[in-house]
Design a protein around this motif. Sequence first.
Motif, PDB file in Angstrom:
ATOM      1  N   LEU A  37       0.825  -1.206   0.000  1.00 42.59           N
ATOM      2  CA  LEU A  37       0.000   0.000   0.000  1.00 42.59           C
ATOM      3  C   LEU A  37       0.864   1.263   0.000  1.00 42.59           C
ATOM      4  O   LEU A  37       0.489   2.273  -0.606  1.00 42.59           O
ATOM      5  CB  LEU A  37      -0.936  -0.008   1.208  1.00 42.59           C
TER       6      LEU A  37
ATOM      7  N   CYS B 253       1.883   1.807  -3.528  1.00 38.48           N
ATOM      8  CA  CYS B 253       0.718   2.251  -4.308  1.00 38.48           C
ATOM      9  C   CYS B 253       0.426   3.729  -4.088  1.00 38.48           C
ATOM     10  O   CYS B 253       0.139   4.471  -5.039  1.00 38.48           O
ATOM     11  CB  CYS B 253      -0.515   1.419  -3.942  1.00 38.48           C
TER      12      CYS B 253
ATOM     13  N   THR C 125       0.581   6.822  -6.743  1.00 42.41           N
ATOM     14  CA  THR C 125      -0.565   7.726  -6.909  1.00 42.41           C
ATOM     15  C   THR C 125      -0.119   9.176  -6.814  1.00 42.41           C
ATOM     16  O   THR C 125      -0.564  10.032  -7.593  1.00 42.41           O
ATOM     17  CB  THR C 125      -1.631   7.432  -5.840  1.00 42.41           C
TER      18      THR C 125
END
Length: 204
Positions: free
Chosen positions: A135, A138, A142
């Motif tokens: 995460l 990720c 982003t």
Amino acid sequence: MVRGVGRTEGIVLAGVVVVALAATGLQARSPGTWFMEVVWVLTGLPLVVALRRRFPLTRLLCWLLVLHAIVLCYGGQYTYAETPAGEWFQHLLGTQRNNYDRFAHVVQGFVPAIAVREVLLRRTPLRPGGWTGFLTVCVCLTIAAGFEFVEWFSALLAGSGADDFLGTQGDVWDTQWDMFLCLCGAVLSLLVWRRVHDRQLDGQ
């Protein structure tokens, strides 16, 4: 108890960032471009200071944030494509472009990875391990994509006037390189700092 910086050390770190902002801002080749590059520093420093009691950051993260601020200030002063350090490496390695912006995008993943990991481990039920790492990467990707959207909108609004801010140097794959290098920086940071970060989160 999180192991953070002491009062004196915090003042010194904040002072380094303020000096970097002042020195690069006064000598910026393009003040508008400099401002767009360092706006994250101008907003981030007051935020960190304001939250220092409610959410004190680990010592590792504080030092990394100062490093990132210096990278942004220096790049903003010379519009990335004209940084002397990048030109020196360009001549040394015989590359066709000034690659300081490539280095900056590695840092764009390397530093935020620890910031994201710290928030996830302190404000969610997540624990150190695979999901936290996944995460974290990720979120960093982003953020990188978000920066590319900002550059895209800048190009739409300003046309050729945004060239200094974009810093593509004629590379049609610049956007893809930016996101890939951010990914590499985030993964590298987790590999290098994970254990140190865990100890500081535990107050060691």
